[in-house]
Design a protein around this motif. Structure first.
Motif, mmCIF file in Angstrom:
data_model
loop_
_atom_site.group_PDB
_atom_site.id
_atom_site.type_symbol
_atom_site.label_atom_id
_atom_site.label_comp_id
_atom_site.label_asym_id
_atom_site.label_seq_id
_atom_site.Cartn_x
_atom_site.Cartn_y
_atom_site.Cartn_z
ATOM 1 N N SER A 94 0.764 -1.175 -0.008
ATOM 2 C CA SER A 94 0.079 0.035 0.188
ATOM 3 C C SER A 94 0.921 1.454 0.093
ATOM 4 O O SER A 94 1.997 1.275 0.692
ATOM 5 C CB SER A 94 -0.917 0.035 1.215
ATOM 6 O OG SER A 94 -1.879 1.078 1.085
ATOM 7 N N ASP B 27 -1.859 -0.994 -3.631
ATOM 8 C CA ASP B 27 -2.921 -0.334 -3.150
ATOM 9 C C ASP B 27 -2.531 1.075 -2.820
ATOM 10 O O ASP B 27 -1.410 1.483 -2.640
ATOM 11 C CB ASP B 27 -3.244 -0.901 -1.798
ATOM 12 C CG ASP B 27 -4.463 -0.466 -0.979
ATOM 13 O OD1 ASP B 27 -5.434 -0.417 -1.326
ATOM 14 O OD2 ASP B 27 -4.046 0.444 -0.064
ATOM 15 N N ASP C 77 -3.404 4.438 -0.946
ATOM 16 C CA ASP C 77 -4.000 4.923 0.543
ATOM 17 C C ASP C 77 -3.414 6.277 0.846
ATOM 18 O O ASP C 77 -3.451 6.491 2.154
ATOM 19 C CB ASP C 77 -3.720 3.973 1.702
ATOM 20 C CG ASP C 77 -4.416 4.322 2.755
ATOM 21 O OD1 ASP C 77 -5.530 4.856 2.382
ATOM 22 O OD2 ASP C 77 -4.030 3.784 3.765
ATOM 23 N N GLU D 239 -3.912 9.782 1.857
ATOM 24 C CA GLU D 239 -5.005 10.590 2.596
ATOM 25 C C GLU D 239 -4.812 12.250 2.864
ATOM 26 O O GLU D 239 -5.802 12.808 3.078
ATOM 27 C CB GLU D 239 -5.056 9.853 3.991
ATOM 28 C CG GLU D 239 -5.332 8.451 3.952
ATOM 29 C CD GLU D 239 -5.796 7.894 5.295
ATOM 30 O OE1 GLU D 239 -5.581 8.422 6.316
ATOM 31 O OE2 GLU D 239 -5.628 6.615 4.990
ATOM 32 N N ALA E 299 -8.104 2.990 -1.582
ATOM 33 C CA ALA E 299 -8.450 3.050 -0.312
ATOM 34 C C ALA E 299 -9.194 4.451 0.035
ATOM 35 O O ALA E 299 -8.759 5.017 0.965
ATOM 36 C CB ALA E 299 -7.414 2.579 0.740
ATOM 37 N N GLN F 271 -12.854 2.659 3.233
ATOM 38 C CA GLN F 271 -12.789 2.610 4.430
ATOM 39 C C GLN F 271 -14.087 3.176 5.082
ATOM 40 O O GLN F 271 -14.217 4.085 5.696
ATOM 41 C CB GLN F 271 -11.625 3.525 4.878
ATOM 42 C CG GLN F 271 -10.377 3.360 4.145
ATOM 43 C CD GLN F 271 -9.199 4.243 4.889
ATOM 44 O OE1 GLN F 271 -9.197 4.519 5.894
ATOM 45 N NE2 GLN F 271 -8.591 4.715 4.020
#
Length: 309
Positions: A108, A150, A152, A154, A186, A214
């Motif tokens: 990830s 992946d 991810d 944020e 994600a 999520q």
């Protein structure tokens, strides 16, 4: 029904049942994914129960384009490994895949923070980020014998269009080069986060295999009714995607198993919409005996069996 027809029917049924017990690869109904390695608490691949009748993905957390010598942090697509490399070394990855034919391992990218600093998506340019990311990630993926990535991130120091171009070109190049066989994203329900991932989905959704949404980022105490609404809303946002439901074993938020997570899964299964389940994360699940991992996989294995019969 004559004896011969009955015999043929029973033979076909027996064959389908045997296939269900030996074939773990239907990504639409029996995909189980688990993030692992973000905390050095001596959890290992072997600690996590693996049901042979699901497609099981470990997701190593995280590879991050970060270096203490750069300013501002993080760097421009030059990824390094930030998971627990003692328990999740290249040899450990190869060993778990050799032991379980239904296991694949991904990494990830990004995460929330590293060394108490936020992980920002902060490219200097699309071309430089993609070039650096393809080079650094190809090296890591080949060294660790990984199967997919992946996404991810944020926090962002770039607009949604830049993010979409960088990530879309990265996934496209890695797939075209035969470096990875699948990719996931994600996101969670935050205006800034969603604007970036929806821009990516709009332009590159056809090359994204799973959406690890999520759902545990929603408020603690989420009800089954609310969860079902959230799922249908995000399925509309990421239309056509394999939206996986999720739970956290950190007790942070969302719909917990105690409040009806598996009831919601059963409801989605009855609608033909339970594409898979993922858990954050094995590092905290160890203290709970991995009971939710076992329950999730058992549910998915049964769903897969029913879909074949």
């Amino acid at each position: 029904m004559g004896f011969s027809k009955l015999f043929i029917f029973l033979f076909i049924l027996q064959t389908l049942l045997a296939m269900a017990l030996t074939q773990p690869t239907d990504q639409k109904t029996n995909i189980f994914r688990e993030y692992i390695g973000s905390v050095s608490n001596n959890v290992t691949f072997a600690d996590v129960p693996i049901n042979p009748n699901v497609e099981f993905h470990y997701i190593l957390a995280f590879a991050i384009d970060y270096t203490t010598s750069s300013s501002p942090h993080p760097t421009d697509g030059k990824f390094d490994v930030f998971w627990d490399t003692h328990n999740f070394s290249p040899s450990e990855v190869t060993a778990i895949k050799n032991q379980h034919s239904n296991v694949k391992v991904a990494l990830s990218l990004g995460g929330d923070s590293v060394k108490k600093e936020k992980c920002y998506f902060s490219p200097f340019s699309v071309d430089s980020w993609v070039s650096n990311a393809v080079s650094s990630l190809t090296k890591i993926i080949k060294e660790y014998n990984l199967d997919g990535i992946d996404i991810d991130y944020e926090q962002f120091h770039a607009d949604p269009e830049i993010f979409a171009k960088c990530i879309g070109k990265l996934i496209t190049t890695l797939k075209n080069n035969g470096v990875i066989s699948f990719a996931s994203i994600a996101p969670f329900d935050d205006d800034e986060v969603q604007s970036h991932y929806l821009a990516l989905w709009k332009s590159y959704g056809d090359i994204i295999d799973y959406v690890n949404f999520q759902f545990y980022a929603y408020d603690k105490g989420t009800t089954v009714y609310q969860f079902m609404n959230y799922f249908h809303m995000q399925s509309s946002n990421y239309e056509g995607g394999n939206i996986l439901v999720s739970l956290t074993t950190e007790g942070r938020g969302g719909l917990s198993p105690e409040n009806g997570f598996f009831k919601a899964c059963d409801m989605l299964k009855s609608e033909g919409k339970l594409n898979g389940i993922f858990v954050w994360s094995a590092d905290t699940s160890k203290g709970l005996g991995f009971r939710y991992e076992e329950q999730s996989q058992a549910l998915l294995a049964v769903s897969h069996l029913h879909s074949l019969v």
